[in-house]
Design a protein around this motif. Structure first.
Motif, PDB file in Angstrom:
ATOM      1  N   SER A   1       0.825  -1.210   0.000  1.00 26.29           N
ATOM      2  CA  SER A   1       0.000   0.000   0.000  1.00 26.29           C
ATOM      3  C   SER A   1       0.859   1.261   0.000  1.00 26.29           C
ATOM      4  O   SER A   1       0.491   2.272  -0.609  1.00 26.29           O
ATOM      5  N   VAL A   2       2.025   1.195   0.672  1.00 26.70           N
ATOM      6  CA  VAL A   2       2.935   2.342   0.673  1.00 26.70           C
ATOM      7  C   VAL A   2       3.482   2.561  -0.731  1.00 26.70           C
ATOM      8  O   VAL A   2       3.570   3.703  -1.215  1.00 26.70           O
ATOM      9  N   CYS A   3       3.853   1.470  -1.412  1.00 24.79           N
ATOM     10  CA  CYS A   3       4.381   1.583  -2.776  1.00 24.79           C
ATOM     11  C   CYS A   3       3.333   2.121  -3.741  1.00 24.79           C
ATOM     12  O   CYS A   3       3.663   2.809  -4.711  1.00 24.79           O
ATOM     13  N   ARG A   4       2.066   1.811  -3.466  1.00 25.26           N
ATOM     14  CA  ARG A   4       0.993   2.296  -4.335  1.00 25.26           C
ATOM     15  C   ARG A   4       0.639   3.755  -4.056  1.00 25.26           C
ATOM     16  O   ARG A   4      -0.041   4.396  -4.855  1.00 25.26           O
ATOM     17  N   ALA A   5       1.105   4.271  -2.940  1.00 28.88           N
ATOM     18  CA  ALA A   5       0.802   5.651  -2.566  1.00 28.88           C
ATOM     19  C   ALA A   5       1.983   6.592  -2.715  1.00 28.88           C
ATOM     20  O   ALA A   5       1.804   7.812  -2.757  1.00 28.88           O
ATOM     21  N   SER A   6       3.203   6.050  -2.777  1.00 25.42           N
ATOM     22  CA  SER A   6       4.416   6.878  -2.782  1.00 25.42           C
ATOM     23  C   SER A   6       5.374   6.414  -3.863  1.00 25.42           C
ATOM     24  O   SER A   6       5.892   5.295  -3.800  1.00 25.42           O
ATOM     25  N   ASP A   7       5.636   7.275  -4.854  1.00 26.47           N
ATOM     26  CA  ASP A   7       6.616   6.918  -5.878  1.00 26.47           C
ATOM     27  C   ASP A   7       8.019   6.862  -5.291  1.00 26.47           C
ATOM     28  O   ASP A   7       8.879   6.123  -5.799  1.00 26.47           O
ATOM     29  N   ASP A   8       8.280   7.611  -4.222  1.00 30.72           N
ATOM     30  CA  ASP A   8       9.577   7.509  -3.551  1.00 30.72           C
ATOM     31  C   ASP A   8       9.785   6.099  -3.021  1.00 30.72           C
ATOM     32  O   ASP A   8      10.866   5.514  -3.168  1.00 30.72           O
ATOM     33  N   ALA A   9       8.752   5.530  -2.393  1.00 31.39           N
ATOM     34  CA  ALA A   9       8.847   4.177  -1.848  1.00 31.39           C
ATOM     35  C   ALA A   9       9.079   3.162  -2.944  1.00 31.39           C
ATOM     36  O   ALA A   9       9.930   2.270  -2.812  1.00 31.39           O
ATOM     37  N   LEU A  10       8.340   3.283  -4.047  1.00 33.30           N
ATOM     38  CA  LEU A  10       8.517   2.309  -5.129  1.00 33.30           C
ATOM     39  C   LEU A  10       9.898   2.437  -5.754  1.00 33.30           C
ATOM     40  O   LEU A  10      10.542   1.428  -6.073  1.00 33.30           O
ATOM     41  N   ASP A  11      10.379   3.665  -5.930  1.00 38.94           N
ATOM     42  CA  ASP A  11      11.726   3.841  -6.472  1.00 38.94           C
ATOM     43  C   ASP A  11      12.778   3.215  -5.554  1.00 38.94           C
ATOM     44  O   ASP A  11      13.790   2.683  -6.028  1.00 38.94           O
ATOM     45  N   ALA A  12      12.562   3.274  -4.250  1.00 39.21           N
ATOM     46  CA  ALA A  12      13.497   2.637  -3.319  1.00 39.21           C
ATOM     47  C   ALA A  12      13.505   1.120  -3.522  1.00 39.21           C
ATOM     48  O   ALA A  12      14.564   0.483  -3.473  1.00 39.21           O
ATOM     49  N   VAL A  13      12.329   0.525  -3.768  1.00 36.48           N
ATOM     50  CA  VAL A  13      12.268  -0.916  -4.043  1.00 36.48           C
ATOM     51  C   VAL A  13      12.992  -1.239  -5.341  1.00 36.48           C
ATOM     52  O   VAL A  13      13.755  -2.217  -5.418  1.00 36.48           O
ATOM     53  N   VAL A  14      12.779  -0.434  -6.374  1.00 41.43           N
ATOM     54  CA  VAL A  14      13.472  -0.653  -7.651  1.00 41.43           C
ATOM     55  C   VAL A  14      14.983  -0.515  -7.463  1.00 41.43           C
ATOM     56  O   VAL A  14      15.770  -1.274  -8.039  1.00 41.43           O
ATOM     57  N   ALA A  15      15.406   0.435  -6.638  1.00 39.39           N
ATOM     58  CA  ALA A  15      16.833   0.592  -6.347  1.00 39.39           C
ATOM     59  C   ALA A  15      17.384  -0.653  -5.659  1.00 39.39           C
ATOM     60  O   ALA A  15      18.508  -1.088  -5.942  1.00 39.39           O
ATOM     61  N   ALA A  16      16.603  -1.251  -4.746  1.00 39.89           N
ATOM     62  CA  ALA A  16      17.044  -2.473  -4.066  1.00 39.89           C
ATOM     63  C   ALA A  16      17.104  -3.646  -5.029  1.00 39.89           C
ATOM     64  O   ALA A  16      17.983  -4.513  -4.907  1.00 39.89           O
ATOM     65  N   LEU A  17      16.179  -3.714  -5.994  1.00 44.85           N
ATOM     66  CA  LEU A  17      16.228  -4.756  -7.024  1.00 44.85           C
ATOM     67  C   LEU A  17      17.470  -4.588  -7.898  1.00 44.85           C
ATOM     68  O   LEU A  17      18.153  -5.564  -8.242  1.00 44.85           O
ATOM     69  N   THR A  18      17.777  -3.346  -8.253  1.00 50.38           N
ATOM     70  CA  THR A  18      18.975  -3.080  -9.057  1.00 50.38           C
ATOM     71  C   THR A  18      20.238  -3.424  -8.270  1.00 50.38           C
ATOM     72  O   THR A  18      21.224  -3.917  -8.842  1.00 50.38           O
ATOM     73  N   ALA A  19      20.210  -3.178  -6.965  1.00 48.57           N
ATOM     74  CA  ALA A  19      21.352  -3.558  -6.130  1.00 48.57           C
ATOM     75  C   ALA A  19      21.583  -5.065  -6.176  1.00 48.57           C
ATOM     76  O   ALA A  19      22.723  -5.529  -6.154  1.00 48.57           O
ATOM     77  N   ARG A  20      20.501  -5.837  -6.233  1.00 53.31           N
ATOM     78  CA  ARG A  20      20.625  -7.291  -6.364  1.00 53.31           C
ATOM     79  C   ARG A  20      21.344  -7.635  -7.680  1.00 53.31           C
ATOM     80  O   ARG A  20      22.257  -8.472  -7.700  1.00 53.31           O
TER      81      ARG A  20
END
Length: 258
Positions: A191-210
């Motif tokens: 729900s946070v990712c669906r409400a905040s593009d900052d939160a989703l970008d942080a998840v994408v950054a963590a995926l890229t870190a992988r």
């Protein structure tokens, strides 16, 4: 493996940090914090196996040289025009990303993202004081990432989801993310990712870190290493998102790009 993604902004109010825990069967967002201050960002990076930072890690070498020459009143090139200014404004990695993806990273020398880089410089100094020296080339724990370029490489929506007015596009991006990555568990933080593009970008950054931890990202060529050492290097994934679970750590490094 624990990867961390940091969508860094000049102030804590617009900064998000995501913690992504990886197992043999999937990846789970174990923590996601918006409005993240310096201490939390530093602690997250120190705890990570790999941390993706969405922020320029340095300034263009030519821009730094220009500032030093201008301060000392040294002669500057006569007839300097648009191409000269472009070289001052862009790092080597910015031009590589543009050529590879068509995306244009913001200029740390000529755009407001310079304020974000100033904050990062202070964080990097604090990390060094705590024993975690940042290699701007990405070979250490920290790697510079660019979520829009990662999303574009993975064939996902990469524009139009920023700001509150575009929540519908943000939700479509979250839905699209699940299709190639059904193993990604956003859990209570969806729900946070669906409400905040900052939160989703942080998840994408963590995926890229992988991807970076698995050596599945672009790396500087021998001729680009020195620039990357001082300016930073944006790691672009070189494998589909769906394959991040099928590679083991320490796999073969793909060919160099640039």
């Amino acid at each position: 493996m624990l990867t961390v993604g940091v969508d860094l902004a000049a102030e804590a109010a617009d900064t998000a940090v995501a913690w992504l825990e990886w197992s043999r069967t999937g990846a789970r967002v174990s923590r996601l914090v918006t409005r993240a201050g310096d201490e939390l960002v530093a602690e997250a990076v120190l705890a990570a196996d790999k941390a993706g930072i969405d922020c320029p890690l340095g300034w263009p070498d030519k821009f730094v040289d220009f500032l030093l020459a201008q301060r000392e009143g040294l002669p500057l090139p006569s007839g300097a025009g648009r191409l000269w200014r472009r070289d001052l404004a862009n790092r080597v990695t910015d031009l590589v990303v543009r050529d590879l993806t068509g995306q244009r990273p913001l200029s740390v020398a000529a755009d407001r993202i310079g304020y974000v880089a100033m904050r990062w410089a202070g964080l990097a100094a604090e990390l060094a004081r705590r024993g975690q020296v940042v290699d701007r080339r990405g070979s250490g724990v920290v790697v510079e990432v660019y979520p829009a370029a990662s999303l574009k490489w993975w064939g996902l929506p990469f524009t139009g989801y920023k700001r509150a007015a575009n929540l519908a596009e943000l939700n479509r991006l979250v839905d699209a993310l699940h299709r190639p990555a059904p193993w990604l568990d956003l859990g209570e933080f969806e729900s946070v990712c669906r409400a905040s593009d900052d939160a989703l970008d942080a998840v994408v950054a963590a995926l890229t870190a992988r991807a970076a931890a698995l050596d599945l990202v672009t790396v500087p060529s021998p001729g680009q290493l020195e620039s990357a050492r001082t300016e930073g290097w944006i790691a672009i994934p070189t494998t589909p998102l769906a394959e991040l679970m099928s590679h083991s750590e320490g796999g073969p490094r793909p060919g160099e790009h640039g």
